[in-house]
Design an enzyme around this catalytic site. Structure first.
Site, PDB file in Angstrom:
ATOM      1  N   ASN A   1       0.861  -1.173   0.000  1.00 49.53           N
ATOM      2  CA  ASN A   1       0.000   0.000   0.000  1.00 49.53           C
ATOM      3  C   ASN A   1       0.904   1.232   0.000  1.00 49.53           C
ATOM      4  OD1 ASN A   1      -1.798   2.057   0.487  1.00 49.53           O
ATOM      5  ND2 ASN A   1      -2.322   1.403   2.571  1.00 49.53           N
TER       6      ASN A   1
ATOM      7  N   LYS B   1       0.110   4.228  -0.333  1.00 52.31           N
ATOM      8  CA  LYS B   1      -0.553   5.427   0.198  1.00 52.31           C
ATOM      9  C   LYS B   1      -0.294   6.613  -0.747  1.00 52.31           C
ATOM     10  CE  LYS B   1      -0.153   3.355   4.698  1.00 52.31           C
ATOM     11  NZ  LYS B   1      -0.125   3.519   6.133  1.00 52.31           N
TER      12      LYS B   1
ATOM     13  N   HIS C   1      -9.551   1.368   4.509  1.00 57.15           N
ATOM     14  CA  HIS C   1      -8.299   1.558   5.253  1.00 57.15           C
ATOM     15  C   HIS C   1      -8.562   2.525   6.413  1.00 57.15           C
ATOM     16  CE1 HIS C   1      -4.230   2.753   6.274  1.00 57.15           C
ATOM     17  NE2 HIS C   1      -3.829   1.648   5.679  1.00 57.15           N
TER      18      HIS C   1
ATOM     19  N   GLU D   1      -6.965   4.939   7.498  1.00 54.49           N
ATOM     20  CA  GLU D   1      -6.735   6.354   7.176  1.00 54.49           C
ATOM     21  C   GLU D   1      -7.947   6.952   6.458  1.00 54.49           C
ATOM     22  OE1 GLU D   1      -2.952   5.743   5.266  1.00 54.49           O
ATOM     23  OE2 GLU D   1      -2.136   5.163   7.201  1.00 54.49           O
TER      24      GLU D   1
ATOM     25  N   GLU E   1      -5.500  -4.562  10.605  1.00 55.44           N
ATOM     26  CA  GLU E   1      -4.507  -3.523  10.820  1.00 55.44           C
ATOM     27  C   GLU E   1      -4.833  -2.740  12.088  1.00 55.44           C
ATOM     28  OE1 GLU E   1      -2.363  -2.447   6.899  1.00 55.44           O
ATOM     29  OE2 GLU E   1      -4.097  -1.150   7.113  1.00 55.44           O
TER      30      GLU E   1
ATOM     31  N   GLY F   1       2.332   2.587  10.675  1.00 58.13           N
ATOM     32  CA  GLY F   1       3.277   3.683  10.501  1.00 58.13           C
ATOM     33  C   GLY F   1       3.965   4.126  11.779  1.00 58.13           C
TER      34      GLY F   1
ATOM     35  N   SER G   1       3.294  -1.675  10.384  1.00 59.75           N
ATOM     36  CA  SER G   1       4.736  -1.692  10.656  1.00 59.75           C
ATOM     37  C   SER G   1       5.402  -3.034  10.350  1.00 59.75           C
ATOM     38  CB  SER G   1       5.019  -1.262  12.099  1.00 59.75           C
ATOM     39  OG  SER G   1       4.622   0.085  12.301  1.00 59.75           O
TER      40      SER G   1
HETATM   41  P1  PGA Z   1       2.733   0.562   7.571  1.00 61.65           P
HETATM   42  O1  PGA Z   1       1.278   0.740   6.911  1.00 61.65           O
HETATM   43  O2  PGA Z   1       3.289  -0.735   7.056  1.00 61.65           O
HETATM   44  O3  PGA Z   1       3.514   1.744   7.112  1.00 61.65           O
HETATM   45  O4  PGA Z   1       2.540   0.522   9.051  1.00 61.65           O
HETATM   46  C1  PGA Z   1       0.430  -0.349   6.738  1.00 61.65           C
HETATM   47  C2  PGA Z   1      -0.863   0.099   6.136  1.00 61.65           C
HETATM   48  O5  PGA Z   1      -1.399   1.139   6.548  1.00 61.65           O
HETATM   49  O6  PGA Z   1      -1.399  -0.565   5.231  1.00 61.65           O
END
Ligand code: PGA
Length: 258
Positions: A9, A11, A97, A99, A169, A175, A216
């Site tokens: 992803n 983003k 997601h 976000e 998640e 992140g 992460s």
């Molecule tokens: P990350 O993001 O690996 O940077 O923690 C995962 C995601 O939001 O899909």
């Protein structure tokens, strides 16, 4: 047997030029890893880079996905992208997601509508669920994630459910560099998520649906997740932006259910 699926992803990262550089740097290694169908690898760039990435991986087993989709098939929805526009150029779409739920007010109901629209247009949904830190600390993970799964799958048929991918998640792990533990993520996936699926569709579907862990994931910690019996891959954010890291994560994937 559930085929592991690793999705990157991106983003809101990578210009077209940067996307080309990234894909060129990892394409051959990823194609090699996915060549015998033992793992599925999906790249999810920003909308604007999807056609280019699709072209760069054309003819290889690497798949491409979007990060969002609208549920309407066309019309006056400024700034949105319809499922029929996506299925010409990619196979997967990330839906719900955290976000998008947090910053763009997506609701469980909207997530359910998007899943139905994606399925109607032969896009494979990767549906994200997960609790935030406060909910986790208050012991609400099971109730919250279970409710998210039930809402996402509302009025979805057994046949359609089977092909949906879920990404667990935990928001506190996204992140932050603070991944969940392998055992902790496995428990939420095995008990809460597969439990909710079993309530809805029975045990056979609950065991057939693929569930990724995300938050992460790095080359260093990925083996811990892939060693878990209920985790079928990863949704990778930050580490999917670095060719060597994403390749290393895909290398660590191993088929389940042997
Ligand atoms: P990350 O993001 O690996 O940077 O923690 C995962 C995601 O939001 O899909």
């Amino acid at each position: 047997m559930r085929t592991p699926i690793i999705a990157g992803n991106w983003k809101m990262n990578k210009t077209l030029a940067e996307a080309r550089t990234l894909v060129s740097a990892m394409r051959d290694d990823l194609a090699q890893l996915a060549r015998d169908g033992k793992i599925e690898i999906v790249l999810c760039p920003p909308f604007i880079a999807i056609p280019q990435v699709a072209e760069l991986v054309a003819g290889s087993p690497i798949r491409v996905g979007a990060q969002n989709v609208h549920w309407e098939s066309k019309g006056a929805f400024t700034g949105e992208i319809a499922p029929a526009m996506l299925n010409e150029i990619c196979d997967y779409v990330i839906i719900g997601h955290s976000e998008r739920r947090q910053f763009f007010s997506e609701t469980d109901q909207g997530v359910n509508k998007k899943i139905k629209a994606a399925l109607a247009h032969h896009l494979k949904p990767i549906v994200c669920v997960g609790e935030n830190l406060a909910q986790n600390e208050a012991g609400q993970t099971d109730a919250l994630v279970g409710a998210q799964v039930r809402a996402a799958f509302q009025d979805i048929s057994r046949d359609d459910a089977r092909g949906i991918i879920i990404a667990y998640e935990p928001i506190w792990a996204i992140g932050t560099g603070k991944a969940a533990s392998g055992a902790g993520a496995n428990a939420v996936i095995g008990i809460t998520i597969r439990g909710a699926l079993a309530d809805l569709y029975g045990e056979e579907i609950a065991q057939a649906v693929r569930v990724q862990y995300g938050g992460s994931v790095t080359p260093k910690n990925v083996a811990e997740f892939f060693a878990q019996p209920d985790i079928d891959g990863a949704l990778v954010g930050g580490a999917s932006l670095v060719a060597a890291d994403f390749v290393a994560i895909c290398q660590a994937a191993n088929p389940k259910g042997r």
